[in-house]
Scaffold this motif. Structure first.
Motif, PDB file in Angstrom:
ATOM      1  N   VAL A 226     -30.045 -22.956  -0.730  1.00 33.02           N
ATOM      2  CA  VAL A 226     -29.109 -22.457  -1.748  1.00 33.02           C
ATOM      3  C   VAL A 226     -29.302 -23.247  -3.041  1.00 33.02           C
ATOM      4  CG1 VAL A 226     -26.657 -22.211  -2.348  1.00 33.02           C
ATOM      5  CG2 VAL A 226     -27.448 -21.586  -0.052  1.00 33.02           C
ATOM      6  N   ALA A 227     -29.424 -24.570  -2.914  1.00 33.61           N
ATOM      7  CA  ALA A 227     -29.633 -25.425  -4.090  1.00 33.61           C
ATOM      8  C   ALA A 227     -30.978 -25.128  -4.758  1.00 33.61           C
ATOM      9  CB  ALA A 227     -29.547 -26.893  -3.692  1.00 33.61           C
ATOM     10  N   LYS A 228     -32.011 -24.852  -3.951  1.00 36.26           N
ATOM     11  CA  LYS A 228     -33.333 -24.550  -4.496  1.00 36.26           C
ATOM     12  C   LYS A 228     -33.277 -23.322  -5.403  1.00 36.26           C
ATOM     13  CE  LYS A 228     -38.038 -23.533  -3.085  1.00 36.26           C
ATOM     14  NZ  LYS A 228     -38.981 -23.495  -1.982  1.00 36.26           N
ATOM     15  N   LEU A 229     -32.468 -22.323  -5.010  1.00 33.71           N
ATOM     16  CA  LEU A 229     -32.327 -21.122  -5.828  1.00 33.71           C
ATOM     17  C   LEU A 229     -31.284 -21.291  -6.928  1.00 33.71           C
ATOM     18  CD1 LEU A 229     -32.611 -18.337  -3.119  1.00 33.71           C
ATOM     19  CD2 LEU A 229     -34.297 -18.982  -4.843  1.00 33.71           C
ATOM     20  N   GLY A 230     -30.562 -22.406  -6.909  1.00 35.92           N
ATOM     21  CA  GLY A 230     -29.573 -22.682  -7.951  1.00 35.92           C
ATOM     22  C   GLY A 230     -28.284 -21.893  -7.800  1.00 35.92           C
ATOM     23  N   ILE A 231     -28.033 -21.316  -6.632  1.00 36.94           N
ATOM     24  CA  ILE A 231     -26.844 -20.488  -6.422  1.00 36.94           C
ATOM     25  C   ILE A 231     -25.594 -21.360  -6.447  1.00 36.94           C
ATOM     26  CG2 ILE A 231     -25.637 -18.961  -4.801  1.00 36.94           C
ATOM     27  CD1 ILE A 231     -28.454 -18.118  -3.764  1.00 36.94           C
ATOM     28  N   VAL A 232     -24.628 -20.957  -7.268  1.00 35.61           N
ATOM     29  CA  VAL A 232     -23.362 -21.685  -7.383  1.00 35.61           C
ATOM     30  C   VAL A 232     -22.190 -20.710  -7.234  1.00 35.61           C
ATOM     31  CG1 VAL A 232     -24.295 -23.525  -8.845  1.00 35.61           C
ATOM     32  CG2 VAL A 232     -23.351 -21.471  -9.903  1.00 35.61           C
ATOM     33  N   ALA A 233     -21.087 -21.242  -6.759  1.00 39.61           N
ATOM     34  CA  ALA A 233     -19.877 -20.439  -6.619  1.00 39.61           C
ATOM     35  C   ALA A 233     -19.118 -20.426  -7.937  1.00 39.61           C
ATOM     36  CB  ALA A 233     -18.987 -21.014  -5.516  1.00 39.61           C
ATOM     37  N   GLU A 234     -18.838 -19.234  -8.428  1.00 34.49           N
ATOM     38  CA  GLU A 234     -17.959 -19.087  -9.591  1.00 34.49           C
ATOM     39  C   GLU A 234     -16.528 -18.865  -9.136  1.00 34.49           C
ATOM     40  OE1 GLU A 234     -19.530 -15.997 -12.138  1.00 34.49           O
ATOM     41  OE2 GLU A 234     -20.906 -17.419 -13.067  1.00 34.49           O
ATOM     42  N   SER A 235     -16.365 -18.225  -7.976  1.00 29.10           N
ATOM     43  CA  SER A 235     -15.044 -17.947  -7.428  1.00 29.10           C
ATOM     44  C   SER A 235     -15.154 -17.819  -5.923  1.00 29.10           C
ATOM     45  CB  SER A 235     -14.494 -16.651  -8.027  1.00 29.10           C
ATOM     46  OG  SER A 235     -13.309 -16.262  -7.364  1.00 29.10           O
ATOM     47  N   LEU A 236     -14.273 -18.509  -5.204  1.00 28.06           N
ATOM     48  CA  LEU A 236     -14.214 -18.428  -3.745  1.00 28.06           C
ATOM     49  C   LEU A 236     -12.782 -18.064  -3.349  1.00 28.06           C
ATOM     50  CD1 LEU A 236     -16.281 -21.606  -2.762  1.00 28.06           C
ATOM     51  CD2 LEU A 236     -16.977 -19.221  -2.462  1.00 28.06           C
ATOM     52  N   ALA A 237     -12.370 -16.870  -3.655  1.00 31.64           N
ATOM     53  CA  ALA A 237     -11.009 -16.426  -3.335  1.00 31.64           C
ATOM     54  C   ALA A 237     -10.989 -15.860  -1.919  1.00 31.64           C
ATOM     55  CB  ALA A 237     -10.548 -15.372  -4.336  1.00 31.64           C
ATOM     56  N   ASP A 238      -9.814 -15.833  -1.328  1.00 30.79           N
ATOM     57  CA  ASP A 238      -9.627 -15.293   0.014  1.00 30.79           C
ATOM     58  C   ASP A 238     -10.077 -13.842   0.064  1.00 30.79           C
ATOM     59  OD1 ASP A 238      -8.803 -14.414   2.466  1.00 30.79           O
ATOM     60  OD2 ASP A 238      -6.728 -14.999   2.241  1.00 30.79           O
TER      61      ASP A 238
END
Length: 141
Positions: free
Chosen positions: A24-36
């Motif tokens: 995930v880090a290699k592709l640079g994927i980040v969470a903008e929102s982690l809502a229920d």
């Protein structure tokens, strides 16, 4: 006996896991929102993730969809004693090429069972242009 540690949620698990997962880090994927039940992940444009010229590789798009299924399933989930999970199925349709752009995975829960969570994912450009559509089932625990 009272616990001094707050109860962990599935959202907490994902907030901790995503930045520490090597792929995930290699592709640079980040969470903008982690809502229920609904998440938004961003995969930044990176010229090393192309298939040819400036076209984002389908495998990178599929990975964003899969990681979005996982994060969507965990967000809002009760955390089992055994922190395990796996995508058990995913269907992905490519709708349009993505060229030299960030991509956003937007996921929502379709149905949450005891251990299986059915999710819907849209992969879009930042301006909302559809790139791919996925439906996946994730098993927690």
């Amino acid at each position: 006996m009272t616990s001094t540690h707050p109860t962990r949620t599935g959202t907490d698990v994902m907030a901790h896991f995503l930045p520490r997962s090597p792929f995930v880090a290699k592709l640079g994927i980040v969470a903008e929102s982690l809502a229920d039940g609904e998440v938004r992940l961003r995969m930044p444009w990176d010229p090393s993730n192309v298939t040819l010229a400036d076209m984002v590789h389908g495998g990178a798009i599929a990975t964003l969809a899969d990681v979005t299924v996982m994060a969507t399933a965990w967000a809002g989930a009760e955390v089992p004693a055994d922190l395990r999970g796996v995508t058990v199925s995913m269907s992905l349709q490519y709708l349009a090429p993505a060229r030299a752009t960030d991509l956003i995975g937007m996921g929502r829960v379709l149905r949450r069972g005891q251990s299986l969570v059915h999710c819907d994912v849209d992969v879009v450009t930042p301006d909302g242009t559809p790139v791919a559509k996925a439906v996946g089932t994730y098993k927690i625990g």
